[in-house]
Design a protein around this motif. Structure first.
Motif, PDB file in Angstrom:
ATOM      1  N   GLU A   1     -23.147  -1.150   8.880  1.00 37.05           N
ATOM      2  CA  GLU A   1     -23.870  -1.757   9.999  1.00 37.05           C
ATOM      3  C   GLU A   1     -23.594  -3.254  10.109  1.00 37.05           C
ATOM      4  O   GLU A   1     -23.274  -3.924   9.120  1.00 37.05           O
ATOM      5  CB  GLU A   1     -25.373  -1.549   9.813  1.00 37.05           C
ATOM      6  N   VAL A   2     -23.781  -3.765  11.311  1.00 35.46           N
ATOM      7  CA  VAL A   2     -23.898  -5.202  11.527  1.00 35.46           C
ATOM      8  C   VAL A   2     -25.362  -5.548  11.293  1.00 35.46           C
ATOM      9  O   VAL A   2     -26.258  -4.919  11.876  1.00 35.46           O
ATOM     10  CB  VAL A   2     -23.472  -5.595  12.959  1.00 35.46           C
TER      11      VAL A   2
ATOM     12  N   ALA B   1     -23.611  -6.246  19.762  1.00 36.63           N
ATOM     13  CA  ALA B   1     -22.835  -5.506  18.772  1.00 36.63           C
ATOM     14  C   ALA B   1     -22.784  -4.022  19.104  1.00 36.63           C
ATOM     15  O   ALA B   1     -21.745  -3.367  18.948  1.00 36.63           O
ATOM     16  CB  ALA B   1     -23.429  -5.724  17.376  1.00 36.63           C
TER      17      ALA B   1
ATOM     18  N   HIS C   1     -20.768  -0.885  17.556  1.00 42.13           N
ATOM     19  CA  HIS C   1     -21.110  -1.000  16.136  1.00 42.13           C
ATOM     20  C   HIS C   1     -22.572  -0.641  15.878  1.00 42.13           C
ATOM     21  O   HIS C   1     -23.465  -1.068  16.614  1.00 42.13           O
ATOM     22  CB  HIS C   1     -20.848  -2.419  15.650  1.00 42.13           C
TER      23      HIS C   1
ATOM     24  N   ILE D   1     -28.498  -8.106  11.574  1.00 34.89           N
ATOM     25  CA  ILE D   1     -28.997  -9.242  12.356  1.00 34.89           C
ATOM     26  C   ILE D   1     -30.241  -9.781  11.671  1.00 34.89           C
ATOM     27  O   ILE D   1     -31.231  -9.059  11.512  1.00 34.89           O
ATOM     28  CB  ILE D   1     -29.368  -8.840  13.803  1.00 34.89           C
TER      29      ILE D   1
ATOM     30  N   ILE E   1     -28.796   1.149  17.245  1.00 31.88           N
ATOM     31  CA  ILE E   1     -29.617   0.030  16.758  1.00 31.88           C
ATOM     32  C   ILE E   1     -30.844   0.551  16.027  1.00 31.88           C
ATOM     33  O   ILE E   1     -31.550   1.431  16.515  1.00 31.88           O
ATOM     34  CB  ILE E   1     -30.051  -0.890  17.927  1.00 31.88           C
TER      35      ILE E   1
ATOM     36  N   THR F   1     -26.018  -1.234  14.237  1.00 34.71           N
ATOM     37  CA  THR F   1     -26.617  -2.548  14.030  1.00 34.71           C
ATOM     38  C   THR F   1     -28.043  -2.399  13.526  1.00 34.71           C
ATOM     39  O   THR F   1     -28.790  -1.531  13.991  1.00 34.71           O
ATOM     40  CB  THR F   1     -26.612  -3.343  15.356  1.00 34.71           C
TER      41      THR F   1
ATOM     42  N   ALA G   1     -28.009  -7.809  18.772  1.00 37.32           N
ATOM     43  CA  ALA G   1     -27.914  -6.388  18.436  1.00 37.32           C
ATOM     44  C   ALA G   1     -27.388  -5.584  19.622  1.00 37.32           C
ATOM     45  O   ALA G   1     -26.543  -4.693  19.464  1.00 37.32           O
ATOM     46  CB  ALA G   1     -29.275  -5.870  17.996  1.00 37.32           C
TER      47      ALA G   1
END
Length: 399
Positions: free
Chosen positions: A7-8, A24, A29, A10, A126, A31, A21
């Motif tokens: 994950e990205v 991304a 991606h 934040i 997300i 997130t 978010a």
């Protein structure tokens, strides 16, 4: 776990963090938003969104929902705080919207934030996690890891620090302190029926005077009236709350126009907001780690661009991540190169505009007022750099 599955992360779930978010996720991606508060929400009162911000909200598919809660003012107006003389106005009508592609809106911060959070909650890429005070960020060639206040760890492929003015993630890029301007703000919304019939429901009004101003505009589709009272304290004390008090506010605003005196009678006096920014810094990114919004470039409120610049950041981030795919280091570097000159200019311009509207000496006031009175309501030249920016970003990414 492969890098593509990671994950990205934040850090921060405010306006900038949630927008990051969405950015991304738009780029494909997974997130995770890590928010320190026990639940997602925004404090404060009104917020102004210029067309540069509305372009981003439209991009992320939330502009229509946000418009349901917004007011679309017809003008931005500057008035003398003592005489109520109108010094200048900017027309926000059809020519403005046609030139910049989107309208200028005002709304309650919590309404804006809630719509963004709802969009994030609906997005399958997300996830949102509360009660996360992120203490450290570490990265190696394979991943980034953040650690919270309970020593719990989250590992991802990139991390974006969007934790605001008092950012903990910023310490990895700059050993600096927030700068207090010696100004404080008192904010509040009141039911529209409590407001004098003299108030214009079609305008965003800024009453200006030496070392003080008041901003007024309706929010919640005209159900509430947002007011912000700002003044410079002569009693400023570092590391103290004993300055910029409500009693000092009453003293500073003595002799102002009756409409302003009336506004002060409705202001919430329990919470005072000292006004800070920071100096621009020369770097926001290292490897797969970058800053966004107030964590990168906190600014004074005089251009109403703090939230707008965070949204611009997110839009640029989405573009750069799309271009560079899984190479977050390159994406973040390209994002920084694009955004840094822009946000530095807005930060510095906000300070200058604050000095202009708060001018003290009679010569400066006379010169300012003369120039303002000569400015036509549909003269967009002075603001073009601010609101016309979105097209330049799009051009750079597409070329």
């Amino acid at each position: 776990m492969s890098n593509a599955e990671k994950e990205v992360l934040i850090v921060g779930g405010g306006i900038g963090g949630v927008a990051a978010a969405l950015a991304a996720a738009e780029a494909g991606h997974k997130t995770k938003i890590l928010e320190q508060a026990p639940q997602f929400g925004e404090i404060g009162a009104g917020i102004q969104m210029g067309p540069n911000a509305m372009a981003v909200l439209d991009r992320f598919g939330v502009a229509d929902e946000i418009s349901k809660h917004a007011v679309f003012p017809k003008r931005l107006v500057l008035k003398d705080v003592y005489t109520a003389k109108e010094l200048t106005a900017l027309d926000l009508g059809e020519e403005f919207k046609e030139k910049y592609g989107f309208p200028y809106i005002v709304l309650h911060r919590s309404d804006l934030h809630r719509v963004l959070v709802e969009a994030a909650e609906k997005n399958p890429l997300i996830s949102l996690v509360n009660d996360q005070i992120i203490e450290t960020v570490e990265q190696n060639e394979a991943s980034v890891t953040v650690t919270n206040q309970r020593n719990e760890k989250f590992t991802g492929k990139a991390v974006i620090g969007a934790d605001g003015l008092w950012s903990k993630t910023r310490k990895y890029f700059a050993d600096d302190e927030a700068i207090c301007s010696h100004y404080v703000a008192y904010r509040g919304t009141v039911p529209i029926e409590e407001i004098s019939s003299d108030a214009s429901m079609d305008d965003v009004i800024m009453w200006i005077g030496p070392n003080l101003h008041v901003v007024q505009y309706p929010v919640r589709k005209g159900e509430l009236y947002n007011q912000v009272v700002v003044f410079k304290s002569n009693n400023y004390k570092e590391d103290s709350d004993d300055w910029g008090t409500p009693e000092e506010m009453d003293e500073v605003f003595k002799g102002c126009h009756p409409l302003v005196e009336n506004a002060l009678s409705f202001i919430q006096r329990q919470i005072r907001w000292p006004m800070y920014d920071r100096e621009p810094i020369s770097n926001w990114t290292k490897g797969n780690f970058a800053l966004l919004g107030d964590a990168a470039h906190p600014m004074l409120q005089y251009l109403a661009q703090g939230g707008c610049q965070a949204l611009e950041d997110a839009s640029c981030l989405a573009d750069m991540i799309k271009v560079h795919g899984e190479n977050f280091e390159k994406a973040f570097q390209a994002y920084q190169e694009e955004r840094m000159p822009r946000t530095e200019k807005v930060q510095k311009s906000a300070r200058i505009w604050g000095e202009i509207i708060h001018a003290e000496d009679p010569v400066s006031i006379l010169l300012r007022n003369s120039l303002l009175e000569q400015t036509k309501a549909k003269d967009f030249e002075m603001i073009d750099w601010l609101y016309g920016y979105k097209n330049k970003v799009a051009e750079k990414v597409s070329n």
